[in-house]
Every structure is written in structure tokens, then in C-alpha cells.
Scaffold this active site. Structure first.
Site, PDB file in Angstrom:
ATOM      1  CD  GLU A 109       5.901 -24.834  20.282  1.00  0.00           C
ATOM      2  OE1 GLU A 109       6.910 -24.730  20.990  1.00  0.00           O
ATOM      3  OE2 GLU A 109       4.942 -25.585  20.541  1.00  0.00           O
TER       4      GLU A 109
ATOM      5  NE  ARG B  54      15.548 -17.348  26.818  1.00  0.00           N
ATOM      6  CZ  ARG B  54      14.501 -17.845  26.163  1.00  0.00           C
ATOM      7  NH1 ARG B  54      14.639 -18.919  25.398  1.00  0.00           N
ATOM      8  NH2 ARG B  54      13.323 -17.294  26.274  1.00  0.00           N
TER       9      ARG B  54
ATOM     10  CE  LYS C 202       7.048 -18.819  22.130  1.00  0.00           C
ATOM     11  NZ  LYS C 202       7.069 -19.510  20.843  1.00  0.00           N
TER      12      LYS C 202
HETATM   13  P1  ATP Z   1       9.753 -18.935  24.911  1.00  0.00           P
HETATM   14  O1  ATP Z   1      10.654 -19.405  25.970  1.00  0.00           O
HETATM   15  O2  ATP Z   1       9.357 -17.507  25.044  1.00  0.00           O
HETATM   16  O3  ATP Z   1       8.560 -19.801  24.707  1.00  0.00           O
HETATM   17  P2  ATP Z   1      10.929 -20.217  22.713  1.00  0.00           P
HETATM   18  O4  ATP Z   1      12.379 -20.345  22.545  1.00  0.00           O
HETATM   19  O5  ATP Z   1      10.204 -21.429  23.151  1.00  0.00           O
HETATM   20  O6  ATP Z   1      10.634 -18.973  23.607  1.00  0.00           O
HETATM   21  P3  ATP Z   1      10.335 -20.193  19.952  1.00  0.00           P
HETATM   22  O7  ATP Z   1       9.089 -19.837  19.280  1.00  0.00           O
HETATM   23  O8  ATP Z   1      10.764 -21.611  19.928  1.00  0.00           O
HETATM   24  O9  ATP Z   1      10.228 -19.678  21.435  1.00  0.00           O
HETATM   25  O10 ATP Z   1      11.510 -19.251  19.470  1.00  0.00           O
HETATM   26  C1  ATP Z   1      11.828 -18.993  18.137  1.00  0.00           C
HETATM   27  C2  ATP Z   1      13.250 -18.589  18.054  1.00  0.00           C
HETATM   28  O11 ATP Z   1      13.481 -17.425  18.844  1.00  0.00           O
HETATM   29  C3  ATP Z   1      14.156 -19.677  18.588  1.00  0.00           C
HETATM   30  O12 ATP Z   1      15.248 -19.821  17.704  1.00  0.00           O
HETATM   31  C4  ATP Z   1      14.592 -19.148  19.910  1.00  0.00           C
HETATM   32  O13 ATP Z   1      15.871 -19.603  20.245  1.00  0.00           O
HETATM   33  C5  ATP Z   1      14.558 -17.637  19.720  1.00  0.00           C
HETATM   34  N1  ATP Z   1      14.326 -16.956  20.980  1.00  0.00           N
HETATM   35  C6  ATP Z   1      13.310 -17.159  21.852  1.00  0.00           C
HETATM   36  N2  ATP Z   1      13.444 -16.400  22.933  1.00  0.00           N
HETATM   37  C7  ATP Z   1      14.574 -15.680  22.753  1.00  0.00           C
HETATM   38  C8  ATP Z   1      15.262 -14.710  23.541  1.00  0.00           C
HETATM   39  N3  ATP Z   1      14.808 -14.318  24.733  1.00  0.00           N
HETATM   40  N4  ATP Z   1      16.401 -14.176  23.040  1.00  0.00           N
HETATM   41  C9  ATP Z   1      16.847 -14.555  21.844  1.00  0.00           C
HETATM   42  N5  ATP Z   1      16.259 -15.463  21.063  1.00  0.00           N
HETATM   43  C10 ATP Z   1      15.132 -16.026  21.507  1.00  0.00           C
HETATM   44 MG    MG Z   2      10.831 -23.106  21.800  1.00  0.00          MG
END
Ligand code: ATP
Ligand code: MG
Length: 563
Positions: A37, A262, A272
Site C-alpha cells: 500500500e 511476519r 509503517k
Molecule cells: P505495515 O504494518 O508496516 O503498514 P503492511 O502489511 O500494512 O505493513 P503493506 O504495504 O500492505 O504493508 O505490505 C505489502 C506486503 O508486504 C504485504 O503482502 C505484507 O503482508 C508484507 N509485509 C508487510 N510487513 C511485513 C513484515 N514485517 N514481514 C513480512 N512481510 C511483510
Molecule cells: Mg497493509
């Protein structure tokens, strides 16, 4: 392709894929995607997902899409889109032509929503979120459901169209899937599909007054792109039945979702929204601050993409929740830089040494090795003269017994790396008692490589010749948080655990003259001190700025007596 002898080293997702390929499931293809995102910069956790998704496509001769899940206009920005693309490329991956946006599917998603209303599988609700939640029940208790649940299809169609036209205020209407108000899975209790948001979208502008929820967009986006293996983190496991319900109700391509744990790292936050707080409240100097666990911060700090990929591979892919020790990340970069970084001499806390028996005005060029780990790195010359700088803490006025301290002190001897043995004969102090200058003699027959002096010394220290030394600013970075789990104490704000010593700036470091041509991003080992790189934003030829990437040893482990 798959190597049967390699079976034991496959992770559980590779095992699933190899079985699927054998069974010719999904047309015997592998098509993954990385779906960020664009509401922030990528962090080290995302590197795991990037390496996994792009890595699997590479390994199995498949494809990996880059898809921006841009369904929340209020928080998203084109600046984030650009940084995300730069970071993925930097890690060494390529999505070719396959750059997609959930917002490209807004028309299709709208049609899907209409299709579900017509099939009486969705309805327009008028309850506020709070009012709906009050009727939602609990996991052990069925919900009552909205009084609008059974409103006629025609009425929902009409209201949904008027939502789209912008006739209503935000929060007044919401389109809900009509699923099961008694389901033990709360995500199936009539989840929202569309909400009114009169926000400007970075790609679709002001066209839309309603936006699909993440849950209504994500699975369908996978489906529209014919993704075979949709890989996401564990928190989406409970959303999977909902994604499958939409896919089934719409009769569209089924992508197979598999969840993995994760990447979480101690002394670090990988979220984020938390990182955004650090940026907005100026606890750090932007998303690219070298203390941030963002990929752009790590890059600026001096991390190499190879070290990050290596680290991510070492952490593995599993379904178990775990927290990785940040020292594993630091070790990965240390190992890589040990192989590739030229050795140079830099004095961060200089004290002047006068070599009293060295001829005034004489400059001698001494040969020194560039990298003992790299046979091809060769040698370079360093000037040596009567006045040099050494590190202040390489001299102790009252040194402890030799077992602990082999460096300089009154009437003590030490070797200058790639140069001569010197002995301290005298030293000067200022009025406050600070030592200002050392007077030493050197032994002309003790030159490194041709030493015939017969003198034995245990310590070797680094130095730079004073007249030729170049000045530099050096930024010493340390961990941003001083507790293992900054988010662990729910009573406290995680920002209370920011390490007050996470940045120390040295303005008067003295570097050997070969560094005058160092370019942005160049990486070096400052001998005995650590790995450093030229800052990509602030360094100029007239004012060099170096960032410390990592110390030579894990100093935290030592301090805490852990290892
Ligand atoms: P955040 O919690 O940092 O905002 P998010 O999951 O909302 O992370 P996205 O931009 O939606 O962020 O993530 C893109 C991809 O990266 C998704 O498939 C998510 O599952 C993966 N991802 C995000 N954080 C991690 C992590 N700590 N370890 C592994 N994969 C991750
Ligand atoms: Mg997300």
C-alpha cells in the site's frame, strides 16, 4: 526447476508450489505479486515479502507483479509509489511491464459490487460504524444484524449508485456483504465493501466518491491478475474465508492464499504507521534517516542489497511467529562489507603526536594493503611525517597492566600500522588537564615489512599524517531504540524508548588523504573502528560526510554480557 535431492531445504511454501506444479494445479504456473500500500516507505519486513514473491517467480520460471494496493486515498501518495519502486529495484528485483494498481480496477470492482447486490449478496446499510458494531455480537454470540439487511435489491442498487454520484455525506451509507451474522469468524459478519470518501486519489483524482475496502479489493485484484499463489502475512489468515466467499460469489479466478509469519526484529519497529509517527514528529530526519529500518534508511546507512537479501534468507519462511535478533541483520552487512570494503585509516577523536626524531619537512610514502580479504585489492601508499594523529583513547596516562592495554602510555611502545614502532617520551596538557600533544620517538629500523629492530610490541594502532589529513564529518549511528520490544509495553508510548544516543556527530575527524575522492555511497572499513559509507545526500567534496554502518564487533552483545 525443482531439485528432488534438495527437498529438505525447501520452505513450506516451496513445498506447496512444487506439489501444485506436479499436480498441474493453476495450469502448472507460478504467478505471484508483491502488493504494497503506498502509504509509507518500505521497511526491512517488506524485504522478506519482496524476496519471497520475486524469488519464487525466479526460481520456478514464473512471474511476479508489482501491485499497489491503493484503496485508501487519504493516506496514499505518489511519493511513496516512487520510493517503493526504487527500493525494489535496489534489492535487485524487476517486475517488467507488470506494474498494476488496485485503482485500475475501480470500475471492475464497482461492477462486481453491483453484481453482488443484484444477487442479494450485498446491501446498502445506513447504520453508523458504531451502531453496526453494537449489533455485531461477539465471537461466541451471534450478531443481530442491521435493520437494513433485508432492504429490497432495487433500493440498494439505487442508493449505491447515488453513493457513487456523491449525493451523500461520508459515513452516512456503506455497502455491506450479506454473509452470516452468526459466523464465528467476525470477518464474515456482513463486512463493509464500499465506503463514502470524498478524498482526492493520487491516481484517479476526484472521480470517485466511494472507495472499496481493502478486503473487497485485495482478493479480487489477485484474481483479476490471475495470481496463482497469493502470499501474505499471518494476520490475513482470518480474512481468507471472506476472500474466498467473494471469489465464489463472483465466480472469478481463484488465487490460492498462503500465509507466513511476519519478519519482526528486536530493538526495531516494523510498522509503517509507527515509522510515520517518528517522521512526522521529527524524532528522526525523515523516512531515509540512517537509523530507520526502512530500505532507504538502510541503504543510506551503508547496507548493501546483498546483505539484506542474505539476512532475509537466513530468517527463513515459516508459519511460526518469532522475533529475529537485530544482530543477525548487523552481522549480514558486516560479513558482506568485510569482503568488499577497502580498509582505510581514519581518526575520529584525534590527538596530535610529534615524532621528535623524525626529520622536519620529510614525507615518506608507505605501502599498506587495501583489503586482506580480497587478493586482488592490492596496496596503496600513505604519507608518513613528523606530525601525525592517533585516536585519543589509544593513549592512557595511567594504563592498566599490559594484559588489558597494549597501546600507548608514558614510556610505552606501540606499532603504527604499516609504519614504525614509536615510544611515548613526553606529553603536554592544557589548563583543564586534557592531554593536548604526545611527544614520541620512532625507531627507524622498525619499518613494517623490513623491521630489523628486534623490538617486540603487542599493540598496533591506526594513524594519519597531520599535514595531509582531510577533515570530515562522521555520524555515528546506533540502534534507534534501547529496549528489545519498543511496542511491548502497552501503557507506554513506544517513542519513550528511543535511544538518546542513537546519533553522535563528530565534526573534526581526520582521514587519510586517499579518501578525498570518495563518492556518495562508497563504503570503507575504517580500521579498528567499523564500516562507514559516504552519505548520499549531505556529503560534498568540500565537506565529506560519512555514516557509520556498523561497528566491527557486536558491541551490544558485549555490553549486555549476552554472548
Ligand atoms: P505495515 O504494518 O508496516 O503498514 P503492511 O502489511 O500494512 O505493513 P503493506 O504495504 O500492505 O504493508 O505490505 C505489502 C506486503 O508486504 C504485504 O503482502 C505484507 O503482508 C508484507 N509485509 C508487510 N510487513 C511485513 C513484515 N514485517 N514481514 C513480512 N512481510 C511483510
Ligand atoms: Mg497493509
Amino acid at each position: 526447476m525443482s531439485n528432488p535431492e534438495n527437498k529438505t531445504s525447501l520452505n513450506f511454501i516451496e513445498n506447496i508450489i512444487e506439489q501444485d506444479l506436479k499436480d498441474e494445479k493453476h495450469g502448472a504456473k507460478v504467478h505471484t505479486r508483491f502488493p504494497p500500500e503506498p502509504n509509507g516507505f518500505l521497511h526491512i519486513g517488506h524485504a522478506k515479502s519482496i524476496c519471497l514473491n520475486f524469488g519464487l517467480a525466479q526460481k520456478y520460471g514464473g512471474l511476479c507483479n508489482l501491485r499497489f494496493d491503493d484503496t485508501n486515498p487519504a493516506k496514499e501518495d505518489v511519493r511513496y509509489v516512487d520510493s517503493i519502486k526504487e527500493d525494489i529495484r535496489w534489492l535487485g528485483f524487476d517486475w517488467g511491464e507488470r506494474e498494476y494498481y488496485a485503482s485500475d480496477y475501480f470500475d471492475t470492482l464497482y461492477d462486481f459490487a453491483v453484481q453482488l447486490i443484484k444477487a442479494d449478496k450485498a446491501y446498502v446499510d445506513e447504520l453508523s460504524t458504531e451502531a453496526f458494531n453494537a449489533l455485531k455480537g461477539t465471537p461466541t454470540e451471534p450478531g443481530k444484524g442491521s435493520p437494513f439487511r433485508n432492504r429490497p435489491v432495487e433500493e440498494s442498487l439505487d442508493l449505491f449508485e447515488r453513493m457513487k454520484k456523491g449525493e451523500f455525506e461520508e459515513g452516512t451509507y456503506v455497502l455491506r456483504a450479506k454473509i452470516d451474522m452468526a459466523s464465528p469468524n467476525m470477518h464474515l459478519r456482513d463486512p463493509g465493501m464500499y465506503r463514502i470518501k470524498k478524498a482526492h486519489h493520487h491516481r484517479t483524482g476526484d472521480t470517485w466518491k466511494i472507495y472499496p475496502t481493502y478486503d473487497f479489493a485485495h482478493g479480487q485484484s489477485d484474481s483479476l491478475e490471475k495470481i496463482t499463489h497469493s502470499l501474505c502475512t499471518l494476520e490475513f489468515e482470518v480474512h481468507r474465508p471472506l476472500y474466498n466467499w467473494f471469489i465464489k460469489a463472483l465466480e472469478i479466478h481463484p488465487s490460492e492464499q498462503t500465509e507466513f509469519s511476519r519478519l519482526e526484529i528486536n530493538y526495531t519497529v516494523t510498522s509503517k504507521s509507527k515509522l510515520l509517527q517518528l517522521v512526522e514528529e521529527k524524532h528522526v530526519n525523515g523516512w531515509e534517516d540512517p537509523r530507520m529500518p526502512t530500505l532507504s534508511g538502510l541503504r543510506r546507512r551503508g547496507y548493501t542489497p546483498e546483505s539484506i537479501v542474505d539476512f532475509v534468507q537466513k530468517t527463513g519462511i515459516t508459519k511460526r511467529k518469532s522475533i529475529t535478533d537485530v544482530s543477525l541483520l548487523e552481522n549480514s552487512v558486516r560479513e558482506h562489507l568485510n569482503r568488499i570494503a577497502p580498509r582505510v585509516m581514519a581518526v575520529l577523536d584525534p590527538i596530535k603526536v610529534i615524532i621528535t626524531n623524525y626529520p622536519e619537512g620529510q614525507i615518506e610514502e608507505l605501502s599498506t594493503e587495501n583489503n586482506p580479504e580480497d587478493a586482488e585489492a592490492g596496496q596503496r601508499m600513505m604519507p608518513f611525517s613528523r606530525e601525525i594523529y592517533i585516536e585519543r583513547d589509544d593513549f592512557l596516562e595511567n594504563p592498566p597492566p599490559p594484559k588489558k592495554f597494549y597501546r600507548l602510555g608514558p614510556q610505552r611502545l606501540v606499532r603504527l600500522k604499516s609504519a614504525y614502532i614509536i615510544e611515548c617520551e613526553n606529553y603536554l596538557k592544557d589548563e583543564q588537564g586534557n592531554i593536548t600533544e604526545l611527544h614520541c620517538k620512532y625507531f627507524p629500523d622498525s619499518k613494517s615489512g623490513e623491521d630489523t629492530s628486534g623490538i617486540k610490541v603487542k599493540g598496533t594502532i591506526h594513524w594519519v599524517s597531520a599535514a595531509q589529513a582531510i577533515d570530515a564529518e562522521v555520524r555515528l549511528y546506533d540502534r534507534l531504540f534501547n529496549v528489545e520490544d519498543p511496542l511491548g509495553d502497552k501503557e507506554k508510548d513506544f517513542k519513550e524508548f528511543i535511544n538518546p544516543d542513537s546519533l553522535k556527530i563528530i565534526t573534526d575527524a581526520k582521514l587519510e588523504p586517499s579518501l578525498k575522492d570518495a563518492k556518495a555511497g562508497d563504503k570503507f572499513q575504517f580500521q579498528r573502528l567499523g564500516y562507514f559509507c559516504v552519505d548520499i545526500y549531505d556529503s560534498k567534496p568540500s565537506h565529506l560526510v560519512f555514516n557509520r554502518t556498523v561497528t566491527l564487533k557486536d558491541t551490544w552483545a558485549k555490553e549486555q554480557g549476552k554472548h
